[in-house]
Write an enzyme that holds these catalytic residues in place. Structure first.
Site, mmCIF file in Angstrom:
data_model
loop_
_atom_site.group_PDB
_atom_site.id
_atom_site.type_symbol
_atom_site.label_atom_id
_atom_site.label_comp_id
_atom_site.label_asym_id
_atom_site.label_seq_id
_atom_site.Cartn_x
_atom_site.Cartn_y
_atom_site.Cartn_z
ATOM 1 N N GLU A 1 40.345 44.595 61.540
ATOM 2 C CA GLU A 1 39.809 43.877 62.940
ATOM 3 C C GLU A 1 38.517 44.077 63.217
ATOM 4 O O GLU A 1 37.581 43.512 63.324
ATOM 5 C CB GLU A 1 40.176 44.880 64.184
ATOM 6 C CG GLU A 1 40.501 44.464 65.065
ATOM 7 C CD GLU A 1 38.939 45.145 66.257
ATOM 8 O OE1 GLU A 1 38.281 44.943 67.142
ATOM 9 O OE2 GLU A 1 38.442 46.173 64.832
ATOM 10 N N GLU A 2 38.226 45.738 62.012
ATOM 11 C CA GLU A 2 36.752 45.725 61.835
ATOM 12 C C GLU A 2 35.848 44.740 60.930
ATOM 13 O O GLU A 2 34.980 44.826 61.324
ATOM 14 C CB GLU A 2 36.128 46.886 61.748
ATOM 15 C CG GLU A 2 36.798 48.477 62.258
ATOM 16 C CD GLU A 2 36.754 48.471 63.760
ATOM 17 O OE1 GLU A 2 35.306 47.528 63.940
ATOM 18 O OE2 GLU A 2 36.760 48.963 64.420
ATOM 19 N N HIS B 1 32.150 54.013 66.397
ATOM 20 C CA HIS B 1 31.552 53.169 65.030
ATOM 21 C C HIS B 1 31.099 53.982 64.829
ATOM 22 O O HIS B 1 30.432 53.297 63.419
ATOM 23 C CB HIS B 1 31.536 51.374 64.508
ATOM 24 C CG HIS B 1 32.479 50.623 64.975
ATOM 25 N ND1 HIS B 1 31.727 49.368 64.974
ATOM 26 C CD2 HIS B 1 33.331 50.532 65.888
ATOM 27 C CE1 HIS B 1 32.703 48.545 65.399
ATOM 28 N NE2 HIS B 1 33.672 49.284 65.285
ATOM 29 N N HIS C 1 44.400 47.958 66.414
ATOM 30 C CA HIS C 1 44.762 48.222 65.347
ATOM 31 C C HIS C 1 44.450 49.173 64.296
ATOM 32 O O HIS C 1 44.005 50.279 65.366
ATOM 33 C CB HIS C 1 42.765 46.714 65.272
ATOM 34 C CG HIS C 1 42.081 47.615 65.426
ATOM 35 N ND1 HIS C 1 41.530 48.656 64.689
ATOM 36 C CD2 HIS C 1 41.202 47.419 66.480
ATOM 37 C CE1 HIS C 1 39.676 48.701 65.199
ATOM 38 N NE2 HIS C 1 40.259 48.324 66.466
ATOM 39 N N ASP D 1 38.617 54.305 67.618
ATOM 40 C CA ASP D 1 38.616 53.636 67.278
ATOM 41 C C ASP D 1 39.434 53.154 66.652
ATOM 42 O O ASP D 1 38.193 52.627 65.482
ATOM 43 C CB ASP D 1 37.251 52.190 67.791
ATOM 44 C CG ASP D 1 37.579 50.783 67.744
ATOM 45 O OD1 ASP D 1 37.813 50.301 67.889
ATOM 46 O OD2 ASP D 1 35.958 50.158 67.183
#
Length: 340
Positions: free
Chosen positions: A199-200, A310, A63, A171
């Site tokens: 995606e998140e 994150h 992603h 990420d």
């Protein structure tokens, strides 16, 4: 691949605003692509012919989006009230530098000497935070930003310690870098390299991409939480930096295909590639949508362990990154060998 990862991590692409990242990847992928598509959601799907030609599509997925901020309203004093795009712990954001394009800001909160005893006993909530962009009125703020604008953490990329890398958006710009690196060489079989959006925000792009391509099987390349920290019990550390690629057997959204899991594990052991699995079943990846698309797809995951995920200081080991790349390559080779 490291230079490519650093370039990708420097780019801003929060969920719903992945345009800059997508155009960069497209510009690199176009040199090797036999087919390249962008769907209505914003997913980038790149096809490259390989040596063998399976009857049904094989898909690799990563992603493009990162966690970030979105402006909800602006106060009369010019402070930005915001929400998160993706899962961000408010404690991680407090006091951090952020940016909305070229506009810089700081995440702030009411001074401690103005809080009540009760407030000091509880973790701050997002509604208690604001972003200070250095203006003193709503009109000044509106000349720079607007409600609905997207922002990201403003963070430098640093190599430090014993082969560690600190950056925002590891990420999953790492997964994007792996897919681009694999795309450069002619794959052992026809392969779709898919770079998804949002995606998140709920695995949204993966749902439409998988529905469009209807893959027979898919490898999702990700970053995953590592909690190998002082005073964290071993069974809660999930995975650890420096111990190799992570091959999960299950997470909060997916039970991974047993046969593909075994194939990756055996490839790692045969080729002496360090690997580990996750000690906790939590979280989720694009696999959560892909494995249920249409009539279903055999799906497996591969991830690099990331501390402080994150956040603006996500940290991963360069050795683990190399191990993930090697195993992703072994995955394609193993699938190709299984085709008559």
């Amino acid at each position: 691949m490291l230079d490519l990862l650093k370039t990708l991590c420097c780019m801003d692409g929060p969920s719903g605003a992945e345009d800059v990242v997508r155009e960069f990847i497209r510009s690199h992928a176009a040199h090797f692509a036999d087919d390249i598509r962008t769907d209505a959601m914003g997913n980038l799907m790149v096809f490259r012919k390989g040596i063998k030609h399976p009857a049904k599509p094989v898909m690799l997925c990563a992603h493009m989006d990162e966690v970030g901020f979105i402006i909800k309203r602006i106060t009369n004093e010019g402070m930005l009230k915001f929400g998160f795009t993706g899962g961000v712990d408010p404690r991680v954001a407090l006091g951090r530098a952020v940016r909305f394009g070229q506009v810089k800001g700081i995440v702030g909160i009411k001074a401690v000497h103005l809080t009540t005893a009760s407030e000091r006993e509880h973790m701050p909530k997002t509604k208690d935070l604001y972003i200070d962009i250095g203006v003193t009125s709503k009109d000044e703020a509106l000349a720079k930003v607007q409600p609905g604008d997207y922002g990201t953490f403003d963070s430098d990329i640093v190599e430090f310690g014993d082969g560690l890398l600190k950056a925002k958006a590891i990420d999953d710009r790492f997964g994007c870098a792996v897919l681009l690196a694999l795309l450069r060489d002619k794959p052992p079989l026809d392969t779709w390299f898919v770079f998804t959006v949002q995606e998140e925000a709920g695995l949204r792009g993966a749902a439409t991409a998988a529905f469009a391509l209807r893959p027979d099987l898919c490898l999702v390349v990700e970053g995953t939480t590592a909690a190998d920290l002082a005073e964290v019990p071993p069974h809660k550390q999930v995975c650890a930096l420096g111990k190799g690629a992570v091959i999960p057997f299950m997470d909060g959204r997916t039970i991974y295909d047993e046969g593909l899991f075994d194939m990756l594990r055996q490839a790692a052991e045969t080729q002496d590639i360090p690997w580990q699995t996750k000690h906790m079943i939590a979280g989720g990846t694009d696999a959560g949508r892909i494995h249920m698309a249409c009539a279903g797809a055999r799906t497996v995951g591969l991830a690099v362990p990331v501390r402080y995920i994150h956040s603006p200081v996500s940290t991963a080991a360069l050795s683990d990154m190399r191990d993930v790349y090697a195993l992703a390559r072994a995955f394609l080779e193993g699938i190709a060998q299984s085709i008559e």
